[in-house]
Design a protein around this motif. Structure first.
Motif, mmCIF file in Angstrom:
data_model
loop_
_atom_site.group_PDB
_atom_site.id
_atom_site.type_symbol
_atom_site.label_atom_id
_atom_site.label_comp_id
_atom_site.label_asym_id
_atom_site.label_seq_id
_atom_site.Cartn_x
_atom_site.Cartn_y
_atom_site.Cartn_z
ATOM 1 N N LEU A 42 -16.658 0.628 -10.852
ATOM 2 C CA LEU A 42 -16.026 -0.430 -10.056
ATOM 3 C C LEU A 42 -16.223 -0.131 -8.570
ATOM 4 O O LEU A 42 -16.436 1.023 -8.182
ATOM 5 C CB LEU A 42 -14.523 -0.508 -10.356
ATOM 6 N N PRO A 43 -16.139 -1.152 -7.728
ATOM 7 C CA PRO A 43 -16.148 -0.893 -6.286
ATOM 8 C C PRO A 43 -14.913 -0.087 -5.891
ATOM 9 O O PRO A 43 -13.895 -0.109 -6.599
ATOM 10 C CB PRO A 43 -16.122 -2.299 -5.670
ATOM 11 N N ARG A 44 -14.985 0.611 -4.775
ATOM 12 C CA ARG A 44 -13.874 1.479 -4.379
ATOM 13 C C ARG A 44 -12.582 0.698 -4.146
ATOM 14 O O ARG A 44 -11.488 1.249 -4.297
ATOM 15 C CB ARG A 44 -14.246 2.294 -3.139
ATOM 16 N N ALA A 45 -12.686 -0.566 -3.836
ATOM 17 C CA ALA A 45 -11.489 -1.398 -3.689
ATOM 18 C C ALA A 45 -10.722 -1.495 -5.011
ATOM 19 O O ALA A 45 -9.520 -1.772 -5.022
ATOM 20 C CB ALA A 45 -11.862 -2.788 -3.195
ATOM 21 N N GLY A 46 -11.429 -1.240 -6.119
ATOM 22 C CA GLY A 46 -10.785 -1.277 -7.422
ATOM 23 C C GLY A 46 -9.760 -0.184 -7.622
ATOM 24 O O GLY A 46 -8.963 -0.247 -8.574
ATOM 25 N N LEU A 47 -9.757 0.827 -6.766
ATOM 26 C CA LEU A 47 -8.723 1.858 -6.831
ATOM 27 C C LEU A 47 -7.349 1.279 -6.534
ATOM 28 O O LEU A 47 -6.336 1.769 -7.023
ATOM 29 C CB LEU A 47 -9.031 2.987 -5.846
ATOM 30 N N ARG A 48 -7.324 0.228 -5.714
ATOM 31 C CA ARG A 48 -6.044 -0.345 -5.297
ATOM 32 C C ARG A 48 -5.525 -1.395 -6.276
ATOM 33 O O ARG A 48 -4.339 -1.700 -6.269
ATOM 34 C CB ARG A 48 -6.179 -0.971 -3.903
ATOM 35 N N GLN A 49 -6.421 -1.965 -7.083
ATOM 36 C CA GLN A 49 -6.007 -3.004 -8.023
ATOM 37 C C GLN A 49 -6.639 -2.752 -9.380
ATOM 38 O O GLN A 49 -7.846 -2.858 -9.549
ATOM 39 C CB GLN A 49 -6.415 -4.397 -7.532
ATOM 40 N N ALA A 50 -5.806 -2.430 -10.369
ATOM 41 C CA ALA A 50 -6.309 -2.220 -11.729
ATOM 42 C C ALA A 50 -6.595 -3.562 -12.390
ATOM 43 O O ALA A 50 -5.884 -4.537 -12.152
ATOM 44 C CB ALA A 50 -5.276 -1.446 -12.546
ATOM 45 N N PRO A 51 -7.622 -3.628 -13.229
ATOM 46 C CA PRO A 51 -7.864 -4.863 -14.003
ATOM 47 C C PRO A 51 -6.704 -5.125 -14.957
ATOM 48 O O PRO A 51 -5.843 -4.265 -15.180
ATOM 49 C CB PRO A 51 -9.152 -4.531 -14.775
ATOM 50 N N LEU A 52 -6.699 -6.305 -15.550
ATOM 51 C CA LEU A 52 -5.689 -6.623 -16.549
ATOM 52 C C LEU A 52 -6.018 -5.924 -17.861
ATOM 53 O O LEU A 52 -7.173 -5.768 -18.223
ATOM 54 C CB LEU A 52 -5.625 -8.140 -16.778
ATOM 55 N N ASP A 53 -4.971 -5.495 -18.567
ATOM 56 C CA ASP A 53 -5.211 -4.779 -19.815
ATOM 57 C C ASP A 53 -5.517 -5.732 -20.958
ATOM 58 O O ASP A 53 -5.421 -6.950 -20.831
ATOM 59 C CB ASP A 53 -4.044 -3.846 -20.157
ATOM 60 N N ARG A 54 -5.898 -5.177 -22.100
ATOM 61 C CA ARG A 54 -6.321 -5.975 -23.254
ATOM 62 C C ARG A 54 -5.152 -6.363 -24.140
ATOM 63 O O ARG A 54 -5.347 -7.086 -25.107
ATOM 64 C CB ARG A 54 -7.336 -5.177 -24.080
ATOM 65 N N ILE A 55 -3.960 -5.871 -23.835
ATOM 66 C CA ILE A 55 -2.824 -6.112 -24.732
ATOM 67 C C ILE A 55 -1.889 -7.172 -24.163
ATOM 68 O O ILE A 55 -1.666 -8.210 -24.759
ATOM 69 C CB ILE A 55 -2.054 -4.804 -25.001
ATOM 70 N N GLY A 56 -1.328 -6.913 -22.993
ATOM 71 C CA GLY A 56 -0.321 -7.823 -22.481
ATOM 72 C C GLY A 56 -0.697 -8.550 -21.214
ATOM 73 O O GLY A 56 0.143 -9.201 -20.589
ATOM 74 N N GLN A 57 -1.991 -8.441 -20.796
ATOM 75 C CA GLN A 57 -2.446 -9.098 -19.571
ATOM 76 C C GLN A 57 -1.642 -8.646 -18.354
ATOM 77 O O GLN A 57 -1.410 -9.405 -17.423
ATOM 78 C CB GLN A 57 -2.407 -10.625 -19.717
ATOM 79 N N ARG A 58 -1.223 -7.371 -18.396
ATOM 80 C CA ARG A 58 -0.619 -6.741 -17.224
ATOM 81 C C ARG A 58 -1.655 -5.834 -16.590
ATOM 82 O O ARG A 58 -2.729 -5.628 -17.139
ATOM 83 C CB ARG A 58 0.613 -5.922 -17.643
ATOM 84 N N ALA A 59 -1.306 -5.241 -15.438
ATOM 85 C CA ALA A 59 -2.223 -4.297 -14.812
ATOM 86 C C ALA A 59 -2.507 -3.153 -15.780
ATOM 87 O O ALA A 59 -1.603 -2.589 -16.389
ATOM 88 C CB ALA A 59 -1.614 -3.759 -13.512
ATOM 89 N N MET A 60 -3.769 -2.828 -15.937
ATOM 90 C CA MET A 60 -4.190 -1.803 -16.885
ATOM 91 C C MET A 60 -3.598 -0.448 -16.520
ATOM 92 O O MET A 60 -3.542 -0.057 -15.351
ATOM 93 C CB MET A 60 -5.723 -1.725 -16.871
ATOM 94 N N GLN A 61 -3.160 0.271 -17.548
ATOM 95 C CA GLN A 61 -2.669 1.626 -17.351
ATOM 96 C C GLN A 61 -3.856 2.548 -17.088
ATOM 97 O O GLN A 61 -4.839 2.545 -17.817
ATOM 98 C CB GLN A 61 -1.908 2.068 -18.611
ATOM 99 N N ARG A 62 -3.766 3.331 -16.020
ATOM 100 C CA ARG A 62 -4.837 4.258 -15.681
ATOM 101 C C ARG A 62 -4.214 5.592 -15.282
ATOM 102 O O ARG A 62 -3.096 5.639 -14.776
ATOM 103 C CB ARG A 62 -5.685 3.734 -14.521
ATOM 104 N N ALA A 63 -4.936 6.675 -15.522
ATOM 105 C CA ALA A 63 -4.404 8.008 -15.225
ATOM 106 C C ALA A 63 -5.418 8.811 -14.419
ATOM 107 O O ALA A 63 -6.603 8.862 -14.751
ATOM 108 C CB ALA A 63 -4.047 8.747 -16.503
ATOM 109 N N SER A 64 -4.933 9.465 -13.383
ATOM 110 C CA SER A 64 -5.742 10.397 -12.619
ATOM 111 C C SER A 64 -5.881 11.701 -13.405
ATOM 112 O O SER A 64 -5.252 11.903 -14.451
ATOM 113 C CB SER A 64 -5.068 10.684 -11.278
ATOM 114 N N LEU A 65 -6.672 12.615 -12.887
ATOM 115 C CA LEU A 65 -6.827 13.920 -13.530
ATOM 116 C C LEU A 65 -5.482 14.635 -13.617
ATOM 117 O O LEU A 65 -5.162 15.255 -14.633
ATOM 118 C CB LEU A 65 -7.846 14.769 -12.760
ATOM 119 N N GLY A 66 -4.667 14.526 -12.561
ATOM 120 C CA GLY A 66 -3.357 15.160 -12.578
ATOM 121 C C GLY A 66 -2.464 14.619 -13.678
ATOM 122 O O GLY A 66 -1.753 15.371 -14.361
#
Length: 229
Positions: free
Chosen positions: A177-201
């Motif tokens: 994704l473009p770096r701007a995608g760090l600020r906005q997660a895509p919609l998830d496949r289940i509830g059309q909410r912001a996709m859950q994402r996890a950093s290495l931490g």
């Protein structure tokens, strides 16, 4: 007559709810045993196999996910947890390797529903076309290149580059994704909410928690995730 009509309506709703449950259970079985990962495709195939042709009886994606977790608990047990743990370990190594692209873990490995069929899915961020592919190629990793569309909101889709490869018997699915995608997660496949994402931490916290733990289980709200990840 109104009371009789209400009785028939309630009965019809009850029957439809039973059909939804049957389809959700069959969809979960198909996903678990045949490696399907598309909720919509799984529910349509399940309805066809059961001979159910009522669109209003199709279950929601969250109902299928709940049935999938139940199926895994009842029929896969420790084998599913072992496959999940192996993929979380593989995700950690990949995220360290790809650290320059600020990787975020997404999908079944993060959510806790991954099994032997599941790929490790990562979001990477770069504004330079081909940068990730070149990075991998220079290190001897040959990838299959595809394109995917992600829903960024209810009106906008984003076409992205996807890199696929297998390492140590585990499939990897890298979305760039473009770096701007760090600020906005895509919609998830289940509830059309912001996709859950996890950093290495956040992934490290998951690995230190109980097998099969989710971000919520280890209070990962304190860790970077979703659109702030």
């Amino acid at each position: 007559m109104p009371r009789l009509h209400g009785h028939h309506t309630a009965r019809a709703q009850g029957n439809r709810q039973q059909l939804r449950r049957r389809i959700a259970i069959e969809a979960a079985r198909l996903m678990s045993e045949h490696g399907l990962r598309d909720y919509h495709r799984a529910k349509l195939r399940a309805a066809e196999r059961l001979g159910i042709h009522d669109d209003q009886a199709l279950p929601r994606n969250d109902e299928i996910e709940s049935a999938l977790r139940e199926h895994q608990r009842l029929f896969l047990g420790n084998s599913q947890l072992e496959a999940l743990h192996a993929r979380r370990l593989a995700a950690r190594e990949a995220m360290r390797f790809l650290q320059r692209f600020e990787p975020r873990l997404v999908g079944a490995v993060l959510e806790g529903t991954a099994d032997q069929h599941s790929a490790v899915c990562l979001h990477l961020f770069s504004d330079t076309p081909g940068e990730v592919e070149q990075f991998l190629s220079e290190r001897g990793i040959r990838c299959e290149l595809r394109e995917r569309r992600l829903r960024m909101d209810r009106e906008r889709d984003l076409a992205i580059e996807v890199l696929l490869f297998i390492a140590d018997g585990i499939a990897f699915d890298l979305s760039v994704l473009p770096r701007a995608g760090l600020r906005q997660a895509p919609l998830d496949r289940i509830g059309q909410r912001a996709m859950q994402r996890a950093s290495l931490g956040a992934l490290e916290a998951l690995l230190q928690a109980a097998p099969g733990a989710s971000l919520m289980d280890c209070d990962a709200r304190k860790s970077p995730r979703s659109s702030t990840a």
